[in-house]
Write an enzyme that holds these catalytic residues in place. Structure first.
Site, PDB file in Angstrom:
ATOM      1  N   ARG A 180      -6.543  51.679  82.304  1.00 51.19           N
ATOM      2  CA  ARG A 180      -6.380  52.097  83.706  1.00 51.19           C
ATOM      3  C   ARG A 180      -5.048  52.813  83.885  1.00 51.19           C
ATOM      4  NH1 ARG A 180      -7.614  47.635  88.082  1.00 51.19           N
ATOM      5  NH2 ARG A 180      -7.594  49.488  89.418  1.00 51.19           N
ATOM      6  N   CYS A 237       0.259  46.523  90.347  1.00 51.41           N
ATOM      7  CA  CYS A 237      -1.016  46.426  89.623  1.00 51.41           C
ATOM      8  C   CYS A 237      -2.044  47.221  90.415  1.00 51.41           C
ATOM      9  CB  CYS A 237      -1.423  44.960  89.442  1.00 51.41           C
ATOM     10  SG  CYS A 237      -1.643  44.077  91.003  1.00 51.41           S
TER      11      CYS A 237
END
Length: 283
Positions: A180, A237
């Protein structure tokens, strides 16, 4: 780096003894996973005796919006949920989840952000409790009348601008999976990639094979290798949940004063004016 005389973690052995003591902690079950199933269903099927379920989406976060998928909660909502579980300022709290401590760390960070002085995370979570052969129950304890009133702002946070500045002038850690961070996949948020200047530090690398946290010295070596020893540090995050796990690991390692970017990638990537990077930086 500060001393490590007081760990934010508690082992299953320590917790079992604490629950049998004259000053047992309040137990909070924070099971949650992105996309479900609902943690309440897992809690109903079995939990630690005396534990209260707290809903991450509804009680440990505000509704999703421009501030991201898990904005910081309304203090009144947070306080009401904690008081119903018996949380008081003068009583210790232990939080747990299914095992990796991802969602439990969110509760740990929020309670401290809100001013609670004594919160610990069950290392290894419910999986470690079960592995030790310790009891579970389906009995739901009655609502309590705790006295804890959140006083937000007791831990440092970042907004988007300060996160960008820290990526340039300090150390901004990206706690998501490496794919990611690199922009190879993005299963949830509007754009793939990472905040320019951020360094990849997946939370999975904080744990041993059994789901417990690595030893403090090992974690300290990891974060020093990423540059955390002599710089201001922040963490983000996807939506501010797993970043709390990274903050927990940093505290286990002895690092204090690390800031959380609550909006994280869900807020950053939703703003088309924010730049996106896909080139990995060396730690």
């Amino acid at each position: 780096m500060a001393d490590m005389t007081s760990s934010p973690l508690i082992s299953v052995t320590e917790l079992a003894a604490a629950l049998d003591s004259s000053r047992p902690p309040v137990l909070l079950d924070i099971r949650w996973q992105l996309g479900g199933p609902p943690g309440a269903e897992e809690y109903a099927a079995g939990h630690l005796p005396g534990a209260y379920y707290v809903d991450l989406d509804r009680e440990l976060a505000s509704p999703p919006g421009v501030a991201g998928r898990h904005p910081l909660p309304d203090p009144e909502v947070l306080g009401g949920a904690l008081r119903r579980a018996g949380v008081s300022s003068d009583r210790p709290v232990v939080v747990y989840d299914a095992g990796p401590a991802t969602s439990a760390a969110r509760a740990w960070w929020l309670l401290r952000w809100a001013g609670h002085p004594e919160v610990r995370v069950l290392d290894g979570g419910l999986a470690a409790w079960r592995a030790a052969g310790l009891p579970e129950t389906t009995e739901v304890p009655p609502a309590q009348a705790g006295d804890f009133k959140p006083v937000p702002g007791q831990l440092p946070t970042l907004d988007a601008a300060r996160a960008a500045g820290l990526a340039r002038e300090g150390l901004l850690l990206d706690a998501r999976a490496g794919e990611r961070y690199r922009g190879e996949v993005e299963p949830v948020d509007p754009r793939a990639g990472h905040i320019p200047g951020a360094v990849s530090a997946p939370t999975t690398e904080n744990l041993a094979a059994d789901g417990r946290f690595l030893a403090p010295a090992v974690l300290a070596e990891r974060f020093r290798g990423l540059g955390a020893a002599d710089r201001r540090v922040g963490v983000y995050c996807g939506s501010g949940v797993t970043a709390a796990h990274e903050l927990l690991a940093l505290e286990v390692a002895g690092f204090r004063g690390v800031a959380l970017y609550p909006g994280s990638w869900s807020e950053w990537s939703a703003n088309p004016d924010n730049p996106v990077a896909t080139t990995e930086l060396p730690g």
